[in-house]
Design a protein around this motif. Structure first.
Motif: not given
Length: 340
Positions: A222-237
């Motif tokens: 969504k415009a103007g809304q962002y998420s960063a995945f913490q180290k335990g999330d599969p994507k950053s893991a």
């Protein structure tokens, strides 16, 4: 698609209305749906039963090899498939049709289509689950609560998420091993885990410089809304397994959630050495690139950001699943892109 814990709460609300009477009656006399997948096929390695496995909500005993497995966790079907079983019912995360057409899972399904119990946003349809008459239910990557677990256990034995981890934050190895134990093929699970560990080790050996760099997986739907995945999330893991460091600031900001959420004013948290965006289609790509704040980040100016989609090629989906089945495909696809 930033927070499975938030959307899965919708999924699990469907179970809240299930009573013991309903489930018992349903298991005894519900008719099968018009489209039903074939029974699960046993793994090549001879399974050993009975087995008792521990998970977040206690322990579950599986007396014999299951023939009708249902998975309600968003990615639970993948370790089950990798261990030689085909679930008869699944939850659909990305609405891909046919469901079995993911490039890393297509051969394992072998043309068999499971019953779709519900979409990620809509929740599992309880009547479909009951009609399938499962003899084992996996709810590992689901964030299932104790009351829902107790209700489902009236239908069939349930394997909940691994112990000692926040929902959705257990390593892929833990999901694989938990599934392997429940299916009586623990050694096969260990072998699969070791094979992938060897692949990651080779990537780190070939790219030792990555060990000194920070990286993070991010999303914006969504415009103007962002998420960063913490180290335990599969994507950053996955990025951590490649050798990158996941900033502690993001993990702290996420707290017990799998993501840290913020607006454009907080985009500086993404000032890392390698930034991997997971997007649906091309629209978010352009929208993110055109954010006035994002344009000023060094990671954007210097082209150290990588955009992966959930569509074709579904590299972003492979990272999101980050399972024993999808990881080899993700390694093959992502490593060359990061090198570029």
């Amino acid at each position: 698609m930033s927070d499975p814990s938030r959307t899965l709460r919708r999924l699990l609300t469907a179970f809240a209305a299930v009573t013991v009477a309903l489930t018992v009656a349903g298991c005894g006399g519900s008719e099968s749906p018009e489209k039903s997948a074939a029974p699960s096929e046993p793994a090549a390695v001879a399974p050993s039963f009975p087995v008792t496995v521990e998970h977040l909500h206690g322990s579950t005993t599986v007396d014999k090899a299951p023939e009708r497995i249902v998975t309600i966790g968003l990615s639970d079907h993948e370790p089950v498939l990798a261990l030689g079983y085909k679930p008869v019912g699944v939850t659909d995360w990305f609405e891909r049709k046919p469901f079995t057409d993911w490039p890393w899972a297509k051969d394992a399904w072998g043309g068999t289509e499971p019953e779709i119990l519900g979409l990620r946003e809509d929740g599992v349809k309880v009547e479909k689950l009951v009609a399938l008459k499962p003899d084992l239910i996996f709810a590992m990557y689901s964030g299932i609560q104790k009351d829902n677990y107790d209700q489902l256990s009236q239908i069939a034995p349930v394997i909940a998420q691994p112990k000692d981890h926040d929902p959705y934050a257990a390593p892929w190895q833990d999901y694989t091993l938990l599934a392997g134990k429940a299916l009586g093929v623990e050694q096969k699970a260990k072998d699969l885990i070791q094979n992938i560990a060897d692949r990651f080790a080779q990537v780190r050996k070939d790219n030792p410089q990555w060990g000194t760099l920070t990286a993070v997986a991010a999303d914006s739907f969504k415009a103007g809304q962002y998420s960063a995945f913490q180290k335990g999330d599969p994507k950053s893991a996955f990025l951590a397994d490649l050798g990158f460091q996941i900033p502690e600031e993001i993990t702290k900001k996420a707290g017990q959630s799998n993501v840290a959420e913020f607006g454009s004013e907080g985009l500086n948290i993404l000032e890392v050495d390698r930034l991997v965006w997971l997007t649906t289609g091309t629209e978010p790509h352009g929208r993110i690139k055109n954010d006035a704040v994002y344009k000023e980040l060094k990671v954007a100016k210097e082209g150290r950001d990588l955009f992966l989609t959930y569509q074709d090629p579904p590299i972003g989906a492979a990272l999101s699943f980050n399972t024993v089945l999808s990881i080899p495909y993700a390694i093959d696809q992502v490593v060359p892109l990061i090198k570029k």
